[in-house]
Write a protein that holds these residues in place. Structure first.
Motif, mmCIF file in Angstrom:
data_model
loop_
_atom_site.group_PDB
_atom_site.id
_atom_site.type_symbol
_atom_site.label_atom_id
_atom_site.label_comp_id
_atom_site.label_asym_id
_atom_site.label_seq_id
_atom_site.Cartn_x
_atom_site.Cartn_y
_atom_site.Cartn_z
ATOM 1 N N PRO A 166 0.840 -1.201 0.000
ATOM 2 C CA PRO A 166 0.000 0.000 0.000
ATOM 3 C C PRO A 166 0.878 1.255 0.000
ATOM 4 N N LEU A 167 0.295 2.351 -0.474
ATOM 5 C CA LEU A 167 0.990 3.634 -0.495
ATOM 6 C C LEU A 167 0.398 4.559 0.557
ATOM 7 N N ASP A 168 1.256 5.395 1.151
ATOM 8 C CA ASP A 168 0.777 6.352 2.142
ATOM 9 C C ASP A 168 0.414 7.673 1.450
ATOM 10 N N LEU A 169 0.028 8.649 2.244
ATOM 11 C CA LEU A 169 -0.430 9.939 1.711
ATOM 12 C C LEU A 169 0.661 10.621 0.885
ATOM 13 N N GLU A 170 1.885 10.643 1.387
ATOM 14 C CA GLU A 170 2.983 11.295 0.675
ATOM 15 C C GLU A 170 3.292 10.577 -0.640
ATOM 16 N N GLN A 171 3.297 9.257 -0.630
ATOM 17 C CA GLN A 171 3.541 8.498 -1.861
ATOM 18 C C GLN A 171 2.428 8.733 -2.878
ATOM 19 N N THR A 172 1.199 8.850 -2.387
ATOM 20 C CA THR A 172 0.070 9.129 -3.275
ATOM 21 C C THR A 172 0.201 10.515 -3.887
ATOM 22 N N ALA A 173 0.606 11.497 -3.094
ATOM 23 C CA ALA A 173 0.813 12.854 -3.613
ATOM 24 C C ALA A 173 1.895 12.845 -4.689
ATOM 25 N N ASP A 174 2.971 12.087 -4.456
ATOM 26 C CA ASP A 174 4.043 11.980 -5.447
ATOM 27 C C ASP A 174 3.529 11.340 -6.736
ATOM 28 N N GLU A 175 2.670 10.327 -6.588
ATOM 29 C CA GLU A 175 2.110 9.640 -7.748
ATOM 30 C C GLU A 175 1.254 10.590 -8.588
ATOM 31 N N ILE A 176 0.368 11.337 -7.944
ATOM 32 C CA ILE A 176 -0.467 12.309 -8.664
ATOM 33 C C ILE A 176 0.419 13.331 -9.368
ATOM 34 N N GLU A 177 1.469 13.781 -8.703
ATOM 35 C CA GLU A 177 2.379 14.754 -9.316
ATOM 36 C C GLU A 177 3.050 14.160 -10.556
ATOM 37 N N ARG A 178 3.485 12.894 -10.486
ATOM 38 C CA ARG A 178 4.089 12.240 -11.656
ATOM 39 C C ARG A 178 3.082 12.140 -12.794
ATOM 40 N N TRP A 179 1.832 11.790 -12.469
ATOM 41 C CA TRP A 179 0.803 11.679 -13.503
ATOM 42 C C TRP A 179 0.542 13.026 -14.154
ATOM 43 N N GLU A 180 0.473 14.076 -13.358
ATOM 44 C CA GLU A 180 0.243 15.411 -13.916
ATOM 45 C C GLU A 180 1.435 15.878 -14.746
ATOM 46 N N ASP A 181 2.660 15.541 -14.306
ATOM 47 C CA ASP A 181 3.845 15.873 -15.094
ATOM 48 C C ASP A 181 3.789 15.176 -16.455
ATOM 49 N N GLU A 182 3.326 13.926 -16.464
ATOM 50 C CA GLU A 182 3.231 13.202 -17.728
ATOM 51 C C GLU A 182 2.206 13.870 -18.652
ATOM 52 N N TRP A 183 1.110 14.372 -18.085
ATOM 53 C CA TRP A 183 0.150 15.132 -18.896
ATOM 54 C C TRP A 183 0.856 16.302 -19.575
ATOM 55 N N ASP A 184 1.667 17.020 -18.799
ATOM 56 C CA ASP A 184 2.355 18.199 -19.339
ATOM 57 C C ASP A 184 3.396 17.819 -20.387
ATOM 58 N N GLU A 185 4.102 16.713 -20.166
ATOM 59 C CA GLU A 185 5.192 16.310 -21.060
ATOM 60 C C GLU A 185 4.713 15.539 -22.287
ATOM 61 N N GLU A 186 3.720 14.664 -22.118
ATOM 62 C CA GLU A 186 3.314 13.756 -23.188
ATOM 63 C C GLU A 186 1.977 14.115 -23.844
ATOM 64 N N GLY A 187 1.162 14.935 -23.149
ATOM 65 C CA GLY A 187 -0.165 15.242 -23.661
ATOM 66 C C GLY A 187 -1.196 14.192 -23.281
ATOM 67 N N PHE A 188 -0.813 13.288 -22.408
ATOM 68 C CA PHE A 188 -1.730 12.289 -21.847
ATOM 69 C C PHE A 188 -1.189 11.860 -20.489
ATOM 70 N N GLY A 189 -2.030 11.162 -19.761
ATOM 71 C CA GLY A 189 -1.653 10.673 -18.438
ATOM 72 C C GLY A 189 -2.813 9.907 -17.851
ATOM 73 N N LEU A 190 -2.753 9.691 -16.546
ATOM 74 C CA LEU A 190 -3.861 9.014 -15.883
ATOM 75 C C LEU A 190 -4.905 10.047 -15.477
ATOM 76 N N PHE A 191 -6.151 9.712 -15.755
ATOM 77 C CA PHE A 191 -7.279 10.545 -15.369
ATOM 78 C C PHE A 191 -7.742 10.186 -13.953
ATOM 79 N N ALA A 192 -8.243 11.180 -13.239
ATOM 80 C CA ALA A 192 -9.059 10.913 -12.057
ATOM 81 C C ALA A 192 -10.414 10.470 -12.582
ATOM 82 N N VAL A 193 -10.958 9.396 -12.029
ATOM 83 C CA VAL A 193 -12.235 8.861 -12.490
ATOM 84 C C VAL A 193 -13.239 9.002 -11.358
ATOM 85 N N GLU A 194 -14.344 9.699 -11.645
ATOM 86 C CA GLU A 194 -15.375 9.874 -10.622
ATOM 87 C C GLU A 194 -16.727 9.429 -11.153
ATOM 88 N N LEU A 195 -17.584 9.066 -10.217
ATOM 89 C CA LEU A 195 -18.953 8.701 -10.571
ATOM 90 C C LEU A 195 -19.727 9.959 -10.927
#
Length: 177
Positions: free
Chosen positions: A40-69
């Motif tokens: 499992p990941l803790d809060l800080e690791q999760t924050a780092d993960e979201i930051e990496r995903w957002e960086d990939e959006w900026d660099e590649e033009g795609f990334g992981l989406f937040a998915v909500e109902l």
């Protein structure tokens, strides 16, 4: 802002309100069993993960989406595209990934979101091929890949953790939603 709506879901970029719900998903050992080293990941690791995903959006033009109902706005998890830099033998490739909270399993949300992401990859980003890398033994993810029309292409090894990985692929020029 990039958003995709499906009949039941909203796929969107990450915001500050997503950290706590995603950290709760990431803290569940059942959710994380097939991801990374299975811890499992803790809060800080999760924050780092979201930051990496957002960086990939900026660099590649795609990334992981937040998915909500739709309707309730509950965060279901993350689904999207990533470059599998940790598997250089698969490059150049774009990998589709999904991770949902356990309470959302078995309801078709992963397949629904992933199908929308494949359409996004083809129509909005012009990608002609996408792979999925699934840890051997993760039958639920095998099923999602198969529902997407992806075919097994071979195996790889997670260099960091030593796990056997199955590689699925789909030629998006032949993809039919």
């Amino acid at each position: 802002m990039t958003e995709i709506r499906t009949p039941r879901l909203l796929l969107r970029r990450w915001d500050d309100d997503d950290l706590i719900p995603l950290s709760e998903i990431n803290a569940d050992p059942a959710v994380m069993r097939w991801i990374g080293d299975g811890s499992p990941l803790d809060l800080e690791q999760t924050a780092d993960e979201i930051e990496r995903w957002e960086d990939e959006w900026d660099e590649e033009g795609f990334g992981l989406f937040a998915v909500e109902l739709l309707g309730s706005g509950e965060l279901v998890g993350a689904v999207g595209l990533s470059v599998p830099e940790d598997l250089p033998e698969l490059l150049p490739a774009v990998d589709i990934r999904w991770r949902l909270g356990r309470q959302y399993w078995g309801q078709g949300y992963a397949s629904e979101a992933a199908q929308a992401v494949l359409e996004f990859a083809l129509q909005d980003r012009g990608l002609d091929r996408v792979i999925a890398v699934v840890r051997a033994g993760d039958r639920a993810s095998d099923n999602v890949a198969e529902k997407l029309g992806m075919a097994p292409e071979g195996d790889a090894t997670d260099a960091e953790h030593g796990h056997l990985l199955r590689v699925y692929g789909i030629d998006l020029t032949e993809y039919e939603a």
